[in-house]
Design a protein around this motif. Sequence first.
Motif, PDB file in Angstrom:
ATOM      1  N   SER A 157      48.408  38.640  50.072  1.00 18.64           N
ATOM      2  CA  SER A 157      47.712  39.589  50.756  1.00 18.64           C
ATOM      3  C   SER A 157      46.291  39.854  50.193  1.00 18.64           C
ATOM      4  CB  SER A 157      48.311  40.744  51.369  1.00 18.64           C
ATOM      5  OG  SER A 157      48.515  41.771  50.314  1.00 18.64           O
ATOM      6  N   ARG A 158      46.681  40.099  48.926  1.00 18.22           N
ATOM      7  CA  ARG A 158      45.185  40.400  47.819  1.00 18.22           C
ATOM      8  C   ARG A 158      44.426  38.838  47.996  1.00 18.22           C
ATOM      9  NH1 ARG A 158      47.004  44.750  43.609  1.00 18.22           N
ATOM     10  NH2 ARG A 158      47.447  46.672  45.253  1.00 18.22           N
ATOM     11  N   PHE A 159      45.147  37.783  47.877  1.00 18.59           N
ATOM     12  CA  PHE A 159      44.744  36.448  47.556  1.00 18.59           C
ATOM     13  C   PHE A 159      43.535  36.183  48.742  1.00 18.59           C
ATOM     14  CE2 PHE A 159      45.184  32.040  48.923  1.00 18.59           C
ATOM     15  CZ  PHE A 159      44.416  31.147  47.866  1.00 18.59           C
TER      16      PHE A 159
ATOM     17  N   ASP B 289      36.901  34.938  51.849  1.00 25.36           N
ATOM     18  CA  ASP B 289      35.601  34.780  52.543  1.00 25.36           C
ATOM     19  C   ASP B 289      34.511  35.621  51.660  1.00 25.36           C
ATOM     20  OD1 ASP B 289      36.386  37.552  52.347  1.00 25.36           O
ATOM     21  OD2 ASP B 289      36.203  38.055  54.572  1.00 25.36           O
ATOM     22  N   ASN B 290      34.690  35.386  50.316  1.00 25.56           N
ATOM     23  CA  ASN B 290      33.793  36.092  49.333  1.00 25.56           C
ATOM     24  C   ASN B 290      32.734  35.137  48.920  1.00 25.56           C
ATOM     25  OD1 ASN B 290      35.112  38.437  49.707  1.00 25.56           O
ATOM     26  ND2 ASN B 290      35.953  38.435  47.824  1.00 25.56           N
TER      27      ASN B 290
ATOM     28  N   GLU C 180      32.299  45.514  46.447  1.00 21.80           N
ATOM     29  CA  GLU C 180      33.774  45.471  47.198  1.00 21.80           C
ATOM     30  C   GLU C 180      34.361  44.210  46.669  1.00 21.80           C
ATOM     31  OE1 GLU C 180      35.561  45.199  51.876  1.00 21.80           O
ATOM     32  OE2 GLU C 180      33.411  44.822  51.473  1.00 21.80           O
ATOM     33  N   GLU C 181      33.670  42.892  46.707  1.00 21.13           N
ATOM     34  CA  GLU C 181      34.271  41.597  46.240  1.00 21.13           C
ATOM     35  C   GLU C 181      34.693  41.839  44.781  1.00 21.13           C
ATOM     36  OE1 GLU C 181      31.598  38.776  49.172  1.00 21.13           O
ATOM     37  OE2 GLU C 181      31.277  38.946  46.937  1.00 21.13           O
ATOM     38  N   LEU C 182      33.991  42.422  43.580  1.00 18.16           N
ATOM     39  CA  LEU C 182      34.506  42.652  42.477  1.00 18.16           C
ATOM     40  C   LEU C 182      35.863  43.331  42.480  1.00 18.16           C
ATOM     41  CD1 LEU C 182      31.182  43.531  40.663  1.00 18.16           C
ATOM     42  CD2 LEU C 182      32.519  41.377  40.171  1.00 18.16           C
ATOM     43  N   THR C 183      35.816  44.143  43.116  1.00 21.19           N
ATOM     44  CA  THR C 183      37.247  45.324  43.427  1.00 21.19           C
ATOM     45  C   THR C 183      38.227  44.535  43.942  1.00 21.19           C
ATOM     46  OG1 THR C 183      35.741  47.116  43.840  1.00 21.19           O
ATOM     47  CG2 THR C 183      38.039  47.243  44.387  1.00 21.19           C
ATOM     48  N   GLU C 184      37.950  43.671  44.948  1.00 23.26           N
ATOM     49  CA  GLU C 184      39.110  42.363  45.487  1.00 23.26           C
ATOM     50  C   GLU C 184      39.668  41.655  44.451  1.00 23.26           C
ATOM     51  OE1 GLU C 184      37.717  42.533  50.178  1.00 23.26           O
ATOM     52  OE2 GLU C 184      37.318  40.911  48.856  1.00 23.26           O
ATOM     53  N   THR C 185      38.541  40.957  43.555  1.00 19.57           N
ATOM     54  CA  THR C 185      39.255  40.151  42.515  1.00 19.57           C
ATOM     55  C   THR C 185      39.850  41.132  41.516  1.00 19.57           C
ATOM     56  OG1 THR C 185      36.973  38.943  42.896  1.00 19.57           O
ATOM     57  CG2 THR C 185      38.188  38.604  40.649  1.00 19.57           C
ATOM     58  N   ASN C 186      39.551  42.230  41.193  1.00 15.59           N
ATOM     59  CA  ASN C 186      40.280  43.048  39.934  1.00 15.59           C
ATOM     60  C   ASN C 186      41.717  43.374  40.780  1.00 15.59           C
ATOM     61  OD1 ASN C 186      39.603  44.166  37.731  1.00 15.59           O
ATOM     62  ND2 ASN C 186      39.642  45.868  38.645  1.00 15.59           N
ATOM     63  N   LEU C 187      41.781  43.621  41.907  1.00 17.97           N
ATOM     64  CA  LEU C 187      42.923  43.986  42.483  1.00 17.97           C
ATOM     65  C   LEU C 187      44.099  42.757  42.425  1.00 17.97           C
ATOM     66  CD1 LEU C 187      42.135  46.379  45.581  1.00 17.97           C
ATOM     67  CD2 LEU C 187      43.354  46.944  43.405  1.00 17.97           C
ATOM     68  N   PHE C 188      43.163  41.871  42.844  1.00 17.68           N
ATOM     69  CA  PHE C 188      44.165  40.505  43.057  1.00 17.68           C
ATOM     70  C   PHE C 188      44.656  40.096  41.372  1.00 17.68           C
ATOM     71  CE2 PHE C 188      44.068  35.622  42.274  1.00 17.68           C
ATOM     72  CZ  PHE C 188      45.317  35.350  43.233  1.00 17.68           C
ATOM     73  N   LEU C 189      44.044  40.164  40.344  1.00 12.62           N
ATOM     74  CA  LEU C 189      44.265  39.955  39.155  1.00 12.62           C
ATOM     75  C   LEU C 189      45.360  40.899  38.728  1.00 12.62           C
ATOM     76  CD1 LEU C 189      40.798  39.061  37.360  1.00 12.62           C
ATOM     77  CD2 LEU C 189      42.861  37.365  37.872  1.00 12.62           C
ATOM     78  N   ASP C 190      44.993  42.100  39.005  1.00 16.22           N
ATOM     79  CA  ASP C 190      46.221  43.245  38.412  1.00 16.22           C
ATOM     80  C   ASP C 190      47.553  42.865  39.286  1.00 16.22           C
ATOM     81  OD1 ASP C 190      44.548  44.745  37.277  1.00 16.22           O
ATOM     82  OD2 ASP C 190      43.995  46.070  38.785  1.00 16.22           O
ATOM     83  N   ALA C 191      47.668  42.342  40.628  1.00 20.49           N
ATOM     84  CA  ALA C 191      48.825  41.929  41.237  1.00 20.49           C
ATOM     85  C   ALA C 191      49.526  40.700  40.632  1.00 20.49           C
ATOM     86  CB  ALA C 191      48.578  41.742  42.652  1.00 20.49           C
ATOM     87  N   ILE C 192      48.920  40.005  40.340  1.00 20.23           N
ATOM     88  CA  ILE C 192      49.413  38.456  39.715  1.00 20.23           C
ATOM     89  C   ILE C 192      49.964  38.680  38.225  1.00 20.23           C
ATOM     90  CG2 ILE C 192      48.137  36.956  41.007  1.00 20.23           C
ATOM     91  CD1 ILE C 192      46.532  36.116  38.762  1.00 20.23           C
ATOM     92  N   LEU C 193      49.384  39.665  37.347  1.00 17.05           N
ATOM     93  CA  LEU C 193      49.724  39.970  36.214  1.00 17.05           C
ATOM     94  C   LEU C 193      50.873  40.607  36.220  1.00 17.05           C
ATOM     95  CD1 LEU C 193      46.272  40.816  34.505  1.00 17.05           C
ATOM     96  CD2 LEU C 193      47.954  39.005  33.858  1.00 17.05           C
ATOM     97  N   GLU C 194      51.507  41.154  37.364  1.00 13.93           N
ATOM     98  CA  GLU C 194      52.590  42.014  37.396  1.00 13.93           C
ATOM     99  C   GLU C 194      53.645  41.175  37.631  1.00 13.93           C
ATOM    100  OE1 GLU C 194      52.232  45.293  40.226  1.00 13.93           O
ATOM    101  OE2 GLU C 194      50.621  46.269  39.093  1.00 13.93           O
ATOM    102  N   THR C 195      53.556  39.954  38.055  1.00 10.57           N
ATOM    103  CA  THR C 195      54.448  38.970  38.554  1.00 10.57           C
ATOM    104  C   THR C 195      55.171  38.541  37.248  1.00 10.57           C
ATOM    105  OG1 THR C 195      53.102  36.982  38.467  1.00 10.57           O
ATOM    106  CG2 THR C 195      53.376  38.549  40.517  1.00 10.57           C
TER     107      THR C 195
ATOM    108  N   ASN D  88      44.381  24.336  48.216  1.00  9.11           N
ATOM    109  CA  ASN D  88      45.299  25.438  48.545  1.00  9.11           C
ATOM    110  C   ASN D  88      45.976  25.399  49.956  1.00  9.11           C
ATOM    111  OD1 ASN D  88      45.623  28.659  49.639  1.00  9.11           O
ATOM    112  ND2 ASN D  88      46.630  28.140  47.499  1.00  9.11           N
ATOM    113  N   TRP D  89      47.139  25.522  50.177  1.00  3.84           N
ATOM    114  CA  TRP D  89      47.956  25.547  51.375  1.00  3.84           C
ATOM    115  C   TRP D  89      47.651  26.632  52.288  1.00  3.84           C
ATOM    116  CZ3 TRP D  89      51.716  28.603  53.485  1.00  3.84           C
ATOM    117  CH2 TRP D  89      52.215  29.520  52.625  1.00  3.84           C
ATOM    118  N   ILE D  90      47.537  27.878  51.536  1.00  5.56           N
ATOM    119  CA  ILE D  90      47.345  29.163  52.526  1.00  5.56           C
ATOM    120  C   ILE D  90      45.919  29.340  53.220  1.00  5.56           C
ATOM    121  CG2 ILE D  90      47.090  31.695  52.357  1.00  5.56           C
ATOM    122  CD1 ILE D  90      48.950  31.540  50.012  1.00  5.56           C
ATOM    123  N   GLN D  91      44.598  28.581  52.380  1.00  6.16           N
ATOM    124  CA  GLN D  91      43.361  28.455  53.136  1.00  6.16           C
ATOM    125  C   GLN D  91      43.811  27.194  54.085  1.00  6.16           C
ATOM    126  OE1 GLN D  91      40.780  29.558  53.538  1.00  6.16           O
ATOM    127  NE2 GLN D  91      39.098  28.353  52.861  1.00  6.16           N
ATOM    128  N   PHE D  92      44.425  26.229  53.717  1.00  2.00           N
ATOM    129  CA  PHE D  92      44.324  25.303  54.765  1.00  2.00           C
ATOM    130  C   PHE D  92      45.273  25.881  56.088  1.00  2.00           C
ATOM    131  CE2 PHE D  92      46.309  21.501  56.733  1.00  2.00           C
ATOM    132  CZ  PHE D  92      45.693  20.266  56.198  1.00  2.00           C
TER     133      PHE D  92
END
Length: 322
Positions: free
Chosen positions: A102-104, A109-110, A124-139, A206-210
Amino acid sequence: MCLLWGPHPSHSVSQWTECIQFSVSCLTLCNRPAVNQELSNLFNELWRLDVNRLTPGIDYTISVQGRASYVSQGSHVVQDHASLPLFSNVNANKLGNITTISRFTKLLDNYERSTGVTEQVTTEELTETNLFLDAILETAVMKRAHKYLVSKGQSNSNLSQFKNQLRLIWFTLYHRQRNTGLDSCGFEHVFVGETKSGTEIIGFHNWIQFYLQETNNHLDYKGYKARDHDLPDQDDHVLNLQFSWHGLVKPVGSAFIGTSPEFEMALFTIVFLMSTERSTTVLVNIDQCQMELVVIRNGRSLGTAYPRLLSSNSRHIRQYSH
C-alpha cells in the motif's frame, strides 16, 4: 574465459575469433551456464521469507494467452496476441492491506513519465518515500538482506545508515537524459516505468504497476515472449512480455509476478552492491525458475534492474537430468 571477459589488448583478430569459437563450443559441450549458487541459496531464503508475496490462483490469476510477435524498438505498430488483460483477477483488498504494497502504490504517481522533464519532489512525496523505506526495513526479507550485506562488508550494521544507502541507490535523482534537470531515479525506472523521446518505453519491470495501469486502461498486454519449448503458465513467477503503455510499445519487458516490493528491492540491491561493474548479470535459480538478474548502475545509484527468465517450472533441471 575470453568470451566472458572480452579481448585482451595483445590478441589478434584471428586469436579473438578462435577464442570465441572455443568458448562457444565449450558452452555447447557443457550445456550449462554457471549458476551463482551462493546467491541462489540466499535468494531462495528470501523467497521463503516473503510473506507478502501473493499466491497465483488464490490472490491473483493471470492469462498469458498468445505468443507476441517481433516488434522493433520505437515501433508503434504491434499485433495483439492477447485479447484479454494479463491480470484477469487480483485480490485488491489484500493488496491494500499489505503495508509495504500500500505504501509502494502511493509512490507510483510521484514521477514525470517522460525523461528530460525535471522531477519536482514535494514534502509529501519525501514523506511517502520515507514511510515506504521504514515499512520494507521491518520485513524479514529486508532484514535478512541487510544481514547478508553487513557480513560481506557492503552495508553498515546501523539501520538508519542502511536506510540511507537504500535511499541513495533507489531514490536519489540523477540525469538520465543529458542537458536537462534531474529527471530520473532507479525506483522510477524499474518500478514505475518511463518514456524516452516520446517514442519508447524504458524500464517498467513491476507487476503491481502493470496491473494498476492495465486496470486504468493505460496499458494493453500484447502477449508473452518465450522460446518454443518453454511456454509460460499461470503460476510462473517471472514473465517476459510485450505491452503498449500510453500509446508506446515495449517489444520485450520482464517482471516478477506476485512478489512483494521488498523482495525485488532486496535482490537487486544485493546484486548492485556485490559488484562494482557498470553492468552485472548473475544467473540464479529461485524457486522453480532459472533466470538472469541484470543490474546496471548509474554512478552510486541504480540505472536499471530486471529479471530475464530463462526457464520455469524446473524445466532447466529436467533438461539437464536426461
